[in-house]
Motif scaffolding. Structure first.
Motif, PDB file in Angstrom:
ATOM      1  N   VAL A   8       0.842  -1.191   0.000  1.00 56.07           N
ATOM      2  CA  VAL A   8       0.000   0.000   0.000  1.00 56.07           C
ATOM      3  C   VAL A   8       0.878   1.243   0.000  1.00 56.07           C
ATOM      4  O   VAL A   8       1.947   1.261   0.615  1.00 56.07           O
ATOM      5  CB  VAL A   8      -0.985  -0.011   1.203  1.00 56.07           C
ATOM      6  CG1 VAL A   8      -0.252   0.105   2.519  1.00 56.07           C
ATOM      7  CG2 VAL A   8      -2.038   1.057   1.078  1.00 56.07           C
ATOM      8  N   ILE A  22       2.238  -5.086   3.205  1.00 52.68           N
ATOM      9  CA  ILE A  22       1.286  -5.291   4.294  1.00 52.68           C
ATOM     10  C   ILE A  22       1.068  -6.760   4.626  1.00 52.68           C
ATOM     11  O   ILE A  22       1.249  -7.639   3.793  1.00 52.68           O
ATOM     12  CB  ILE A  22      -0.053  -4.594   3.997  1.00 52.68           C
ATOM     13  CG1 ILE A  22      -0.650  -5.085   2.681  1.00 52.68           C
ATOM     14  CG2 ILE A  22       0.126  -3.100   3.976  1.00 52.68           C
ATOM     15  CD1 ILE A  22      -1.989  -4.473   2.371  1.00 52.68           C
ATOM     16  N   ILE A  25      -5.264  -6.783   6.145  1.00 53.63           N
ATOM     17  CA  ILE A  25      -6.120  -5.711   5.637  1.00 53.63           C
ATOM     18  C   ILE A  25      -7.461  -5.754   6.359  1.00 53.63           C
ATOM     19  O   ILE A  25      -8.056  -6.823   6.505  1.00 53.63           O
ATOM     20  CB  ILE A  25      -6.369  -5.854   4.123  1.00 53.63           C
ATOM     21  CG1 ILE A  25      -5.058  -5.839   3.352  1.00 53.63           C
ATOM     22  CG2 ILE A  25      -7.291  -4.740   3.628  1.00 53.63           C
ATOM     23  CD1 ILE A  25      -5.211  -6.177   1.884  1.00 53.63           C
ATOM     24  N   ALA A  32      -4.683  -0.897   6.623  1.00 52.20           N
ATOM     25  CA  ALA A  32      -3.771  -2.006   6.387  1.00 52.20           C
ATOM     26  C   ALA A  32      -2.800  -2.048   7.553  1.00 52.20           C
ATOM     27  O   ALA A  32      -2.511  -1.018   8.164  1.00 52.20           O
ATOM     28  CB  ALA A  32      -3.016  -1.807   5.078  1.00 52.20           C
ATOM     29  N   LEU A  46      -5.811   2.677   4.180  1.00 53.74           N
ATOM     30  CA  LEU A  46      -5.832   1.905   2.944  1.00 53.74           C
ATOM     31  C   LEU A  46      -6.161   2.858   1.806  1.00 53.74           C
ATOM     32  O   LEU A  46      -7.319   3.080   1.487  1.00 53.74           O
ATOM     33  CB  LEU A  46      -6.886   0.804   3.074  1.00 53.74           C
ATOM     34  CG  LEU A  46      -6.845  -0.337   2.106  1.00 53.74           C
ATOM     35  CD1 LEU A  46      -5.491  -1.002   2.095  1.00 53.74           C
ATOM     36  CD2 LEU A  46      -7.911  -1.345   2.459  1.00 53.74           C
ATOM     37  N   LEU A  49      -3.985   0.537  -2.867  1.00 52.48           N
ATOM     38  CA  LEU A  49      -3.612  -0.862  -2.718  1.00 52.48           C
ATOM     39  C   LEU A  49      -3.036  -1.357  -4.038  1.00 52.48           C
ATOM     40  O   LEU A  49      -3.609  -1.127  -5.101  1.00 52.48           O
ATOM     41  CB  LEU A  49      -4.857  -1.660  -2.339  1.00 52.48           C
ATOM     42  CG  LEU A  49      -4.682  -3.079  -1.867  1.00 52.48           C
ATOM     43  CD1 LEU A  49      -3.864  -3.124  -0.577  1.00 52.48           C
ATOM     44  CD2 LEU A  49      -6.047  -3.719  -1.648  1.00 52.48           C
TER      45      LEU A  49
END
Length: 124
Positions: A8, A22, A25, A32, A46, A49
């Motif tokens: 991310v 990451i 999630i 994240a 987040l 992504l």
């Protein structure tokens, strides 16, 4: 079977602007989570992504969605279209279908990503 991984692009005030690989999630809350160098869990919003393509560049570096990749002396952005991973050349509608080239010895090289290199533009 392809490994499913994400990273991310995060710019929370505590960590500034970085790419984070990451571990977990939480889509419901929009965060994240990753484990930092001190092995402590950190939380980031987040925002952007990026999924792992399952492909490696010529330096054995994992290629993610949003990476800027040099191929045949041209730069392209990795994205997903038509259910496949493609490279979109800057200033052109031409696409490279990475899935078709994955078994060849290609000279793909990651030279950045669209978030970290937005100011430099790397050929945009």
């Amino acid at each position: 079977m392809r490994i499913i991984k994400f990273r991310v692009w995060a710019w929370d005030t505590e960590i500034n602007k970085i790419v984070v690989y990451i571990d977990k999630i939480d889509f419901r809350e929009g965060y994240a989570f990753y484990c930092d160098e001190k092995e402590e869990w950190q939380r980031v919003r987040l925002q952007h992504l990026m999924q792992y393509t399952g492909l490696l560049d010529k330096n054995k570096k994992e290629i993610y969605e949003g990476d800027i990749v040099k191929f045949n002396n041209l730069n392209c952005v990795v994205k997903q279209e038509f259910g496949a991973w493609v490279g979109s050349y800057f200033g052109s509608n031409e696409l490279i279908f990475f899935n078709e080239l994955a078994n060849d010895n290609n000279d793909f090289e990651i030279i950045g990503n669209i978030y970290e290199d937005l100011k430099e533009n790397k050929g945009v």
